[in-house]
Scaffold this motif. Structure first.
Motif, PDB file in Angstrom:
ATOM      1  N   LEU B 269     -36.055  48.500  38.704  1.00 21.39           N
ATOM      2  CA  LEU B 269     -36.228  47.236  39.436  1.00 21.39           C
ATOM      3  C   LEU B 269     -35.081  46.293  39.162  1.00 21.39           C
ATOM      4  O   LEU B 269     -34.594  45.589  40.059  1.00 21.39           O
ATOM      5  CB  LEU B 269     -37.556  46.574  39.051  1.00 21.39           C
ATOM      6  CG  LEU B 269     -38.816  47.215  39.613  1.00 21.39           C
ATOM      7  CD1 LEU B 269     -40.049  46.429  39.191  1.00 21.39           C
ATOM      8  CD2 LEU B 269     -38.763  47.300  41.136  1.00 21.39           C
ATOM      9  N   PHE B 270     -34.634  46.257  37.918  1.00 20.55           N
ATOM     10  CA  PHE B 270     -33.511  45.411  37.518  1.00 20.55           C
ATOM     11  C   PHE B 270     -32.263  45.805  38.307  1.00 20.55           C
ATOM     12  O   PHE B 270     -31.537  44.955  38.827  1.00 20.55           O
ATOM     13  CB  PHE B 270     -33.281  45.577  36.015  1.00 20.55           C
ATOM     14  CG  PHE B 270     -32.294  44.638  35.394  1.00 20.55           C
ATOM     15  CD1 PHE B 270     -31.707  44.940  34.176  1.00 20.55           C
ATOM     16  CD2 PHE B 270     -31.941  43.446  36.008  1.00 20.55           C
ATOM     17  CE1 PHE B 270     -30.794  44.075  33.594  1.00 20.55           C
ATOM     18  CE2 PHE B 270     -31.020  42.578  35.433  1.00 20.55           C
ATOM     19  CZ  PHE B 270     -30.447  42.904  34.209  1.00 20.55           C
ATOM     20  N   LEU B 271     -32.039  47.098  38.401  1.00 17.41           N
ATOM     21  CA  LEU B 271     -30.878  47.609  39.154  1.00 17.41           C
ATOM     22  C   LEU B 271     -30.955  47.176  40.610  1.00 17.41           C
ATOM     23  O   LEU B 271     -29.958  46.735  41.198  1.00 17.41           O
ATOM     24  CB  LEU B 271     -30.825  49.138  39.036  1.00 17.41           C
ATOM     25  CG  LEU B 271     -29.717  49.854  39.796  1.00 17.41           C
ATOM     26  CD1 LEU B 271     -28.356  49.473  39.243  1.00 17.41           C
ATOM     27  CD2 LEU B 271     -29.899  51.375  39.704  1.00 17.41           C
ATOM     28  N   ILE B 272     -32.145  47.286  41.184  1.00 24.10           N
ATOM     29  CA  ILE B 272     -32.322  46.899  42.594  1.00 24.10           C
ATOM     30  C   ILE B 272     -32.029  45.413  42.774  1.00 24.10           C
ATOM     31  O   ILE B 272     -31.348  45.005  43.719  1.00 24.10           O
ATOM     32  CB  ILE B 272     -33.745  47.251  43.072  1.00 24.10           C
ATOM     33  CG1 ILE B 272     -33.920  48.778  43.128  1.00 24.10           C
ATOM     34  CG2 ILE B 272     -34.052  46.640  44.438  1.00 24.10           C
ATOM     35  CD1 ILE B 272     -35.330  49.250  43.338  1.00 24.10           C
ATOM     36  N   VAL B 273     -32.524  44.598  41.846  1.00 22.11           N
ATOM     37  CA  VAL B 273     -32.297  43.147  41.947  1.00 22.11           C
ATOM     38  C   VAL B 273     -30.805  42.831  41.880  1.00 22.11           C
ATOM     39  O   VAL B 273     -30.283  42.066  42.683  1.00 22.11           O
ATOM     40  CB  VAL B 273     -33.062  42.404  40.824  1.00 22.11           C
ATOM     41  CG1 VAL B 273     -32.590  40.970  40.701  1.00 22.11           C
ATOM     42  CG2 VAL B 273     -34.558  42.453  41.081  1.00 22.11           C
ATOM     43  N   VAL B 274     -30.135  43.449  40.922  1.00 24.24           N
ATOM     44  CA  VAL B 274     -28.705  43.158  40.753  1.00 24.24           C
ATOM     45  C   VAL B 274     -27.919  43.635  41.972  1.00 24.24           C
ATOM     46  O   VAL B 274     -27.030  42.925  42.467  1.00 24.24           O
ATOM     47  CB  VAL B 274     -28.160  43.819  39.466  1.00 24.24           C
ATOM     48  CG1 VAL B 274     -26.649  43.688  39.384  1.00 24.24           C
ATOM     49  CG2 VAL B 274     -28.794  43.182  38.246  1.00 24.24           C
ATOM     50  N   PHE B 276     -29.023  43.965  45.020  1.00 23.85           N
ATOM     51  CA  PHE B 276     -29.364  43.090  46.141  1.00 23.85           C
ATOM     52  C   PHE B 276     -28.563  41.786  46.048  1.00 23.85           C
ATOM     53  O   PHE B 276     -27.962  41.340  47.023  1.00 23.85           O
ATOM     54  CB  PHE B 276     -30.873  42.807  46.127  1.00 23.85           C
ATOM     55  CG  PHE B 276     -31.302  41.800  47.157  1.00 23.85           C
ATOM     56  CD1 PHE B 276     -31.641  40.502  46.785  1.00 23.85           C
ATOM     57  CD2 PHE B 276     -31.357  42.131  48.502  1.00 23.85           C
ATOM     58  CE1 PHE B 276     -32.029  39.574  47.740  1.00 23.85           C
ATOM     59  CE2 PHE B 276     -31.736  41.200  49.457  1.00 23.85           C
ATOM     60  CZ  PHE B 276     -32.081  39.916  49.075  1.00 23.85           C
ATOM     61  N   MET B 277     -28.544  41.202  44.865  1.00 25.09           N
ATOM     62  CA  MET B 277     -27.855  39.928  44.711  1.00 25.09           C
ATOM     63  C   MET B 277     -26.350  40.095  44.897  1.00 25.09           C
ATOM     64  O   MET B 277     -25.679  39.222  45.443  1.00 25.09           O
ATOM     65  CB  MET B 277     -28.171  39.321  43.342  1.00 25.09           C
ATOM     66  CG  MET B 277     -29.648  39.036  43.205  1.00 25.09           C
ATOM     67  SD  MET B 277     -30.034  37.906  41.883  1.00 25.09           S
ATOM     68  CE  MET B 277     -29.454  36.391  42.538  1.00 25.09           C
ATOM     69  N   THR B 278     -25.834  41.229  44.460  1.00 23.81           N
ATOM     70  CA  THR B 278     -24.399  41.491  44.634  1.00 23.81           C
ATOM     71  C   THR B 278     -24.067  41.608  46.118  1.00 23.81           C
ATOM     72  O   THR B 278     -23.071  41.033  46.594  1.00 23.81           O
ATOM     73  CB  THR B 278     -24.000  42.786  43.906  1.00 23.81           C
ATOM     74  OG1 THR B 278     -24.387  42.685  42.541  1.00 23.81           O
ATOM     75  CG2 THR B 278     -22.523  43.050  43.992  1.00 23.81           C
ATOM     76  N   LEU B 279     -24.912  42.316  46.838  1.00 26.78           N
ATOM     77  CA  LEU B 279     -24.662  42.487  48.277  1.00 26.78           C
ATOM     78  C   LEU B 279     -24.742  41.148  48.998  1.00 26.78           C
ATOM     79  O   LEU B 279     -23.913  40.845  49.869  1.00 26.78           O
ATOM     80  CB  LEU B 279     -25.676  43.464  48.872  1.00 26.78           C
ATOM     81  CG  LEU B 279     -25.393  44.934  48.564  1.00 26.78           C
ATOM     82  CD1 LEU B 279     -26.570  45.801  48.942  1.00 26.78           C
ATOM     83  CD2 LEU B 279     -24.132  45.401  49.292  1.00 26.78           C
ATOM     84  N   VAL B 280     -25.724  40.342  48.653  1.00 25.41           N
ATOM     85  CA  VAL B 280     -25.880  39.027  49.272  1.00 25.41           C
ATOM     86  C   VAL B 280     -24.640  38.179  49.000  1.00 25.41           C
ATOM     87  O   VAL B 280     -24.089  37.540  49.898  1.00 25.41           O
ATOM     88  CB  VAL B 280     -27.150  38.319  48.747  1.00 25.41           C
ATOM     89  CG1 VAL B 280     -27.138  36.839  49.081  1.00 25.41           C
ATOM     90  CG2 VAL B 280     -28.396  38.974  49.308  1.00 25.41           C
TER      91      VAL B 280
END
Lengths: 483, 296
Positions: B269-274, B276-280
């Motif tokens: 989940l942490f990986l997904i959050v990071v 996602f935020m990087t892409l944004v």
């Protein structure tokens, strides 16, 4: 613009050889200059000296063959074996390492040590066990049998009782203090680990600031309030970091109030009893007079005492040499010690690293040879005389020489003599430092995290313990031990 | 010739692919596998529980949200502070004199030190009895500064350490960007009567945008992974005030309890959050850097 100067092949090679040669010379010099396998063992009150040879520091006469009267398991066919010992970086380890040298000279069995911080060692051991790795033959277990029990319950470590049965009777199981043996044995008589000492969690106080040692926790808090003048003087200190250290400190308060973690028969948690509430209330009160309680571990607490900035402390008895009489202490001659203050009971703690034999080891007999050696009457006496303030043997405590060498340790350990289990509300209670149950770390984590929130003032002490009770009950049911 | 060249190219990259598979893809795949298990290391093997770990993490009241919010708060605060620090110091050092050169050299020192060593040093600086910072606080009349054991002091203390450690990184990146800016534009702006602030706003910032974006992205992702500071300075305390996701994963899977299935699920989940935020962030601030698949 002129072209950059090109380095010729010969010049480059010359430089490269010079760099490599320098590296080899420096590396070799460092390797041979730094002493290896050096262990410092001093008796309390003596100047710290460092020696390279075993014979000058260890009392008794090392031999190149086992002594005539063998008091540990020895099999000549094991000569030439090498066993691996995963050890925690704790005060016991230097003594263990030094004894390993003696052991090798007597038996020809070599002990290879891998020393890690306590939590790392526990982690490595658990991972190795889960993957059935034979990497480690003997492992340290923190928490006086707590981890060892959890590992035993999971089928990771050996029952030592069969090994004891084939050990010479001079090893004398009956000489081991009952308070210790009972706490490393199951109800079926299986012994899942063996320490070679135990330490307590006494109360230390400044004799120049406090007239007499506090007998109750309320007295201790009252003393703390009187002398509290930050930043030059704090009233009390102990381990308070949101991990095992705050758990240890709270243990003593809980047992002092007559409480316990859970019923050992039914595994029903007892974290929301009046005794438990009172223990955390007192701990929160006491922590107000400590220097940064929630960021202080046991070593930090000892350091504050040695620096003369704290008037009272509750900490492991192993810290006595460095805090009270060690060369860096600023309070030499100004410290006294006494049993931990009580409320309903006078609490004592069984605290030590324990040793277990891995079920996946391919050299179990050699491992037991070393463990039985370490815990033999002769070696227990030797380690005690060398300065380790703990022992498992009555014979060591009764030895007049022990009283001469370390009267402090003999006195502290004698406090355990008639102690009953915590929660019994007896005048004196003693229990292992961590719960003896499967997945004990999970239980500790539940208590510690909720307690940390109460100590930080985020929630009240009752709410914290109510939450801990609920989570601990769920844990016991999940493990399948809740009756 | 072309065919054999292509074949030899493929053969030459096989070692790299093997290495990548072993060191990157396999661990991630194993992590995903672990996240579907309920496995405490006190048991020989885990039990397949499907998405139960994730459901537990994403359910209301889960500690995951608390750790995530603490992590985001730290990462955003630290990155923003370091950005301001880096930009300010870089602008000051953007001159050719001996003092600026000396300071640039000194700034590299924290970057060369082992992170654990830095955290240990600051632990002693913040020591409530013996620390120099406590001493100076006492001199200013603050008797119990409580750097690490009260909120919100603990956050400011951690951010201060992070700025000390990684601020120079920002300085060096921004400074290298400043030094590479074309001088003609500044000369033209000066001729047109633009003052320093106007030059900064309309020339420096737009030209530095790609470099600033990269620097901020690096620091943000790095700050999200913060672990050493928490482990050494606060152990997640006071209470759970500084229990970031990395520390949370460590604590529950290898550090204290040994629930590796849970830890793996949090890691995913942490990986997904990071990600996602990087892409944004990249879409918002770095979109024009990439044109038709080429970096401009």
């Amino acid at each position: 613009m002129s072209e950059p100067k090109r380095v010729g092949r010969r010049t480059f090679l010359n430089y490269a050889i010079a760099v490599v040669a320098t590296g080899v010379i420096v590396g070799a010099a460092t390797y041979f200059a730094v002493p290896k396998g050096e262990v410092t063992i001093t008796a309390p009150g003596t100047t710290v000296t460092t020696t390279k040879t075993v014979t000058t520091t260890v009392t008794g006469t090392p031999t190149t063959t086992p002594p005539t009267t063998l008091d540990y398991y020895y099999d000549p066919s094991l000569k030439g074996t090498t066993i691996t010992f995963l050890a925690a970086n704790v005060p016991e380890t230097p003594y263990t390492q030094q004894m390993a040298t003696l052991f090798e000279s007597e038996t020809g069995i070599k002990v290879n040590f891998i020393v890690e911080p306590e939590d790392v060692a526990a982690s490595k051991a658990s991972i190795a066990f889960a993957s059935k790795s034979p990497d480690y033959d003997i492992v340290h277990g923190p928490g006086f049998g707590s981890f060892a029990f959890a590992w035993f319950y999971s089928g990771y470590v050996e029952d030592l009782e069969p090994y004891i049965r084939k050990t010479p009777s001079t090893w004398n199981k009956n000489d081991i203090l009952p308070a210790i043996l009972n706490n490393v044995s199951t109800t079926k008589g299986e012994i899942y680990c063996l320490p070679y000492g135990t330490v307590d969690y006494p109360y230390f106080y400044r004799t120049d600031l406090i007239d007499k040692p506090a007998k109750t926790i309320d007295e201790m808090i009252s003393n703390a309030k009187k002398v509290f003048k930050p930043p030059t003087m704090y009233g009390w200190t102990s381990g308070g970091t949101p991990d095992v250290f705050s758990f240890f400190t709270w243990d003593m308060f809980l047992w002092a109030c007559g409480g316990r973690w859970f019923d050992p028969e039914t595994f029903h948690p007892e974290l929301n009893t009046p005794e438990s509430y009172e223990s955390l209330r007192l701990l929160i009160e006491a922590s107000k007079y400590a220097p940064s309680f929630t960021t202080t571990d046991a070593a930090g607490a000892a350091m504050f005492v040695a620096q003369g900035t704290v008037a009272q402390a509750t900490d492991f008895s192993t810290w006595y040499p460095s805090t009270m009489i060690g060369p860096d202490s600023k309070v030499i001659g100004k410290m006294g010690y006494a049993p931990h203050p009580g409320v309903v009971s006078e609490p004592h703690m069984l605290a030590c690293i324990t040793n277990s034999i891995s079920k996946f080891s391919k050299k179990k007999d050699a491992a037991w040879s070393f463990l039985s050696f370490l815990s033999s009457p002769r070696i227990c006496q030797m380690i005690f005389e060398a300065g380790y303030p703990g022992t498992i043997r009555k014979s060591t405590l009764d030895n007049p020489k022990s009283k001469q060498v370390n009267p402090y340790a003999v006195e502290v350990l004698s406090w355990l003599a008639d102690a009953k289990p915590a929660g019994s509300k007896a005048p004196k209670v003693a229990s292992p430092i961590l719960p003896i149950m499967p997945r004990a770390p999970d239980f500790v984590s539940i208590v510690v995290k909720n307690m940390a929130e109460a100590l930080a003032g985020k929630i009240g002490y009752k709410e914290a313990l109510d939450k801990a009770q609920e989570q601990a009950t769920a844990l016991m049911k999940e493990i399948g031990i809740y009756k | 010739m072309a065919k054999s060249s292509k074949k030899s190219n493929i053969i030459l990259i096989i070692p790299t692919l093997i290495y990548l598979n072993i060191m990157t893809f396999f661990p991630i795949a194993y992590l995903v596998y672990l996240s579907f298990l309920k496995w405490n290391l006190f048991e020989h093997k885990g039990t397949f529980v499907g998405l139960q770990n994730f459901i537990q993490l994403l359910s209301p009241g889960s500690l995951f949200y608390q750790s995530l919010s603490i992590t985001l708060l730290f990462a955003i605060s630290a990155t923003f502070s370091e950005f301001l620090f880096g930009l300010g110091v870089a602008l000051l050092l953007n001159r050719e004199n001996i003092i600026a050169k000396i300071i640039r050299g000194i700034l590299i020192v924290p970057l060369m030190m082992a992170p654990v060593l830095i955290d240990m040093i600051w632990k002693y600086l913040y020591n409530p009895v013996l620390g120099p910072l406590t001493y100076f606080a006492n001199m200013m009349g603050i008797m119990q500064p409580n750097f690490l054991d009260s909120e919100p002091n603990v956050f400011f203390s951690l951010i201060a350490v992070d700025i000390w450690q990684y601020g120079p990184f920002m300085v060096l990146i921004i400074l290298s960007g400043l030094l590479s800016l074309p001088k003609e534009q500044f000369e033209a702006a000066a001729i047109d009567g633009a003052n320093s602030f106007t030059q900064f706003r309309y020339i420096i910032l737009p030209l530095l945008k790609p470099i600033l974006s990269i620097a901020i992205l690096f620091r943000f992702v790095d700050s999200m992974k913060v672990f050493n500071k928490i482990y050494i300075l606060t152990a997640g305390g006071p209470g759970r005030a500084t229990e970031t996701l990395s520390y949370h994963i460590f604590y529950y899977s290898l550090g204290f309890t040994y629930d590796v299935g849970y830890g793996a699920a949090v890691s995913i989940l942490f990986l997904i959050v990071v990600l996602f935020m990087t892409l944004v962030f990249m879409r918002a601030f770095m979109k024009d850097m990439f044109v038709k698949g080429r970096v401009q």
